[in-house]
Scaffold this motif. Sequence first.
Motif, PDB file in Angstrom:
ATOM      1  N   MET A  23       0.139   8.356  -7.048  1.00  0.00           N
ATOM      2  CA  MET A  23       0.058   7.126  -6.262  1.00  0.00           C
ATOM      3  C   MET A  23      -0.044   7.492  -4.782  1.00  0.00           C
ATOM      4  O   MET A  23      -0.881   6.967  -4.049  1.00  0.00           O
ATOM      5  CB  MET A  23       1.305   6.273  -6.506  1.00  0.00           C
ATOM      6  N   SER A  26      -3.513   8.967  -4.074  1.00  0.00           N
ATOM      7  CA  SER A  26      -4.590   7.993  -3.937  1.00  0.00           C
ATOM      8  C   SER A  26      -4.369   7.138  -2.695  1.00  0.00           C
ATOM      9  O   SER A  26      -5.318   6.681  -2.067  1.00  0.00           O
ATOM     10  CB  SER A  26      -4.709   7.127  -5.198  1.00  0.00           C
ATOM     11  N   ASN A  27      -3.106   6.996  -2.311  1.00  0.00           N
ATOM     12  CA  ASN A  27      -2.804   6.338  -1.041  1.00  0.00           C
ATOM     13  C   ASN A  27      -3.439   7.124   0.110  1.00  0.00           C
ATOM     14  O   ASN A  27      -4.045   6.544   1.012  1.00  0.00           O
ATOM     15  CB  ASN A  27      -1.284   6.262  -0.872  1.00  0.00           C
ATOM     16  N   HIS A  30      -7.348   6.558   0.230  1.00  0.00           N
ATOM     17  CA  HIS A  30      -7.895   5.380   0.905  1.00  0.00           C
ATOM     18  C   HIS A  30      -7.621   5.403   2.405  1.00  0.00           C
ATOM     19  O   HIS A  30      -8.031   4.501   3.121  1.00  0.00           O
ATOM     20  CB  HIS A  30      -7.535   4.064   0.205  1.00  0.00           C
ATOM     21  N   VAL A  33     -10.268   4.886   5.167  1.00  0.00           N
ATOM     22  CA  VAL A  33     -10.495   3.678   5.949  1.00  0.00           C
ATOM     23  C   VAL A  33     -10.544   4.018   7.442  1.00  0.00           C
ATOM     24  O   VAL A  33     -11.146   3.306   8.234  1.00  0.00           O
ATOM     25  CB  VAL A  33      -9.390   2.632   5.649  1.00  0.00           C
ATOM     26  N   LEU A  59      -3.467   2.624  12.818  1.00  0.00           N
ATOM     27  CA  LEU A  59      -2.889   2.393  11.487  1.00  0.00           C
ATOM     28  C   LEU A  59      -3.549   3.301  10.452  1.00  0.00           C
ATOM     29  O   LEU A  59      -2.878   3.918   9.621  1.00  0.00           O
ATOM     30  CB  LEU A  59      -3.062   0.933  11.073  1.00  0.00           C
ATOM     31  N   ASN A  63      -2.051   6.137   8.022  1.00  0.00           N
ATOM     32  CA  ASN A  63      -2.236   6.135   6.569  1.00  0.00           C
ATOM     33  C   ASN A  63      -2.684   7.511   6.091  1.00  0.00           C
ATOM     34  O   ASN A  63      -2.105   8.091   5.167  1.00  0.00           O
ATOM     35  CB  ASN A  63      -3.261   5.053   6.206  1.00  0.00           C
TER      36      ASN A  63
ATOM     37  N   VAL B  86       5.571   5.837   1.230  1.00  0.00           N
ATOM     38  CA  VAL B  86       4.243   5.598   0.660  1.00  0.00           C
ATOM     39  C   VAL B  86       3.849   4.147   0.876  1.00  0.00           C
ATOM     40  O   VAL B  86       2.725   3.841   1.274  1.00  0.00           O
ATOM     41  CB  VAL B  86       4.211   5.964  -0.838  1.00  0.00           C
ATOM     42  N   TYR B  89       2.849   3.682   4.566  1.00  0.00           N
ATOM     43  CA  TYR B  89       1.532   4.248   4.882  1.00  0.00           C
ATOM     44  C   TYR B  89       0.432   3.435   4.220  1.00  0.00           C
ATOM     45  O   TYR B  89      -0.642   3.232   4.781  1.00  0.00           O
ATOM     46  CB  TYR B  89       1.452   5.710   4.437  1.00  0.00           C
ATOM     47  N   ASN B  90       0.722   2.992   2.994  1.00  0.00           N
ATOM     48  CA  ASN B  90      -0.247   2.164   2.292  1.00  0.00           C
ATOM     49  C   ASN B  90      -0.489   0.861   3.046  1.00  0.00           C
ATOM     50  O   ASN B  90      -1.631   0.442   3.218  1.00  0.00           O
ATOM     51  CB  ASN B  90       0.255   1.882   0.875  1.00  0.00           C
ATOM     52  N   GLY B  93      -2.812   1.404   5.839  1.00  0.00           N
ATOM     53  CA  GLY B  93      -4.212   1.437   5.400  1.00  0.00           C
ATOM     54  C   GLY B  93      -4.751   0.034   5.180  1.00  0.00           C
ATOM     55  O   GLY B  93      -5.875  -0.282   5.590  1.00  0.00           O
ATOM     56  N   ILE B 211       4.263  -1.401  -5.265  1.00  0.00           N
ATOM     57  CA  ILE B 211       3.621  -0.528  -4.273  1.00  0.00           C
ATOM     58  C   ILE B 211       2.323   0.023  -4.833  1.00  0.00           C
ATOM     59  O   ILE B 211       1.293   0.058  -4.147  1.00  0.00           O
ATOM     60  CB  ILE B 211       4.569   0.618  -3.873  1.00  0.00           C
ATOM     61  N   SER B 212       2.378   0.437  -6.095  1.00  0.00           N
ATOM     62  CA  SER B 212       1.168   0.963  -6.723  1.00  0.00           C
ATOM     63  C   SER B 212       0.076  -0.100  -6.759  1.00  0.00           C
ATOM     64  O   SER B 212      -1.100   0.180  -6.538  1.00  0.00           O
ATOM     65  CB  SER B 212       1.496   1.446  -8.136  1.00  0.00           C
ATOM     66  N   ASN B 215      -1.333  -0.433  -3.421  1.00  0.00           N
ATOM     67  CA  ASN B 215      -2.163   0.747  -3.212  1.00  0.00           C
ATOM     68  C   ASN B 215      -3.561   0.501  -3.770  1.00  0.00           C
ATOM     69  O   ASN B 215      -4.571   0.737  -3.099  1.00  0.00           O
ATOM     70  CB  ASN B 215      -1.485   1.935  -3.900  1.00  0.00           C
ATOM     71  N   THR B 218      -5.342  -2.057  -1.587  1.00  0.00           N
ATOM     72  CA  THR B 218      -5.862  -1.476  -0.350  1.00  0.00           C
ATOM     73  C   THR B 218      -7.140  -0.714  -0.634  1.00  0.00           C
ATOM     74  O   THR B 218      -8.112  -0.799   0.125  1.00  0.00           O
ATOM     75  CB  THR B 218      -4.829  -0.540   0.289  1.00  0.00           C
ATOM     76  N   GLY B 219      -7.145   0.027  -1.760  1.00  0.00           N
ATOM     77  CA  GLY B 219      -8.359   0.745  -2.134  1.00  0.00           C
ATOM     78  C   GLY B 219      -9.540  -0.203  -2.253  1.00  0.00           C
ATOM     79  O   GLY B 219     -10.623   0.062  -1.730  1.00  0.00           O
ATOM     80  N   VAL B 241      -9.900   4.652  -5.776  1.00  0.00           N
ATOM     81  CA  VAL B 241      -8.490   4.313  -5.626  1.00  0.00           C
ATOM     82  C   VAL B 241      -8.194   2.962  -6.269  1.00  0.00           C
ATOM     83  O   VAL B 241      -7.163   2.783  -6.919  1.00  0.00           O
ATOM     84  CB  VAL B 241      -8.085   4.298  -4.137  1.00  0.00           C
TER      85      VAL B 241
END
Lengths: 83, 275
Positions: A23, A26-27, A30, A33, A59, A63, B86, B89-90, B93, B211-212, B215, B218-219, B241
């Motif tokens: 997770m 993959s975070n 992305h 961006v 931001l 990320n 996480v 940060y997510n 993004g 969160i997943s 995630n 966001t992808g 993602v």
Amino acid sequence: MLAAFTGYEIIGKVPAILHTPLMSGSNFVHGIVLVGAMVALGHADTILEQVIGFVGVALAAGNAVGGYVVTERMLEMFKSSKD
Amino acid sequence: MSFLIQASYFVAAVLFILGLKRMASPKTAVSGIKWAGIGMVLAVLATFFYPDLHNVGLIVTAIVIGSAAAWISGKKVEMTDMPQMVALYNGMGGGAAGAISAVELYSGNATAHGSGLASLAVIGGVIGAVSLSGSCIAYAKLQGLMKKAWSAPMHQGLNALMVILLFGIGLALATSVEPGPFWITVFFLIALVLGIFMTTPIGGADMPVVISLYNALTGLAVAFEGFVLGNAAMIIAGTVVGAAGSLLTLLMAKAMNRSLANVLFSGFGASDEAA
């Protein structure tokens, strides 16, 4: 579509213990961006656009870098405990 | 030059996919993130050669600020506090995807190329904004800043109302040639509030699943914005993602013996469809 299938293929058979690092990984991915945010800020003309673009790039950089650092730390720990 | 940029984006995207693939197996996991890291550096460097890119000073400053903050916080954080980092940060993004969408909408770039592209910008924007505020709530909950599950009165109705409003305003933004800044602002504010309302009722134990999910969202947002900007790296990486994240979300929910609907109850399904 192809990319979507790739994503499916990758995650399909993963041991549960790797869920969280994955997770996080993959975070990080992305975080790409950032590239788009750079382009958006690079073509921003008015002050408003520049401010939003600036925040966006900051931001996105957070990320990407944060995602990388955290994932690496997680995986390092994983390696030492498993090997 | 433009060809070289696109080529390096493509290479970066391939590196991401290979990196993720390696992360999916315990033996190769550590090298996986390094591969993806190389791809990221490559893509960022290539972007500096983008045709008529101005505000380069601003870009570099923003990158330095964002990276430094994330680097320091990422190195310092306790192992047990990883999930909320996480999430944070997510959320960043997602916020970045929302910001791209906002810039493209305010400047009229998105709408200038037809309503198809504009609606992608709008969809990406709303997902990004929801992911930003939702992730922040997830962070606050896991960090213990916010203990109780809280839901507004008429929670489901309120969420449904916001989804309808977002849909309506979004449609108007995507079809009008010169969308007013006022409505763009309202649009993003509603999306941010929706993200908060969607996340507050969910308990801390279910947060990793949420969160997943963010995630994955966001992808998706990144992929949508990639279409708007015509950026192959963003489209490919975002879609991977989005797909991988969705599946991972389902797997995690299953590992906890919960159905996804069970975790997300109340009004979430509606917004998921909008995504």
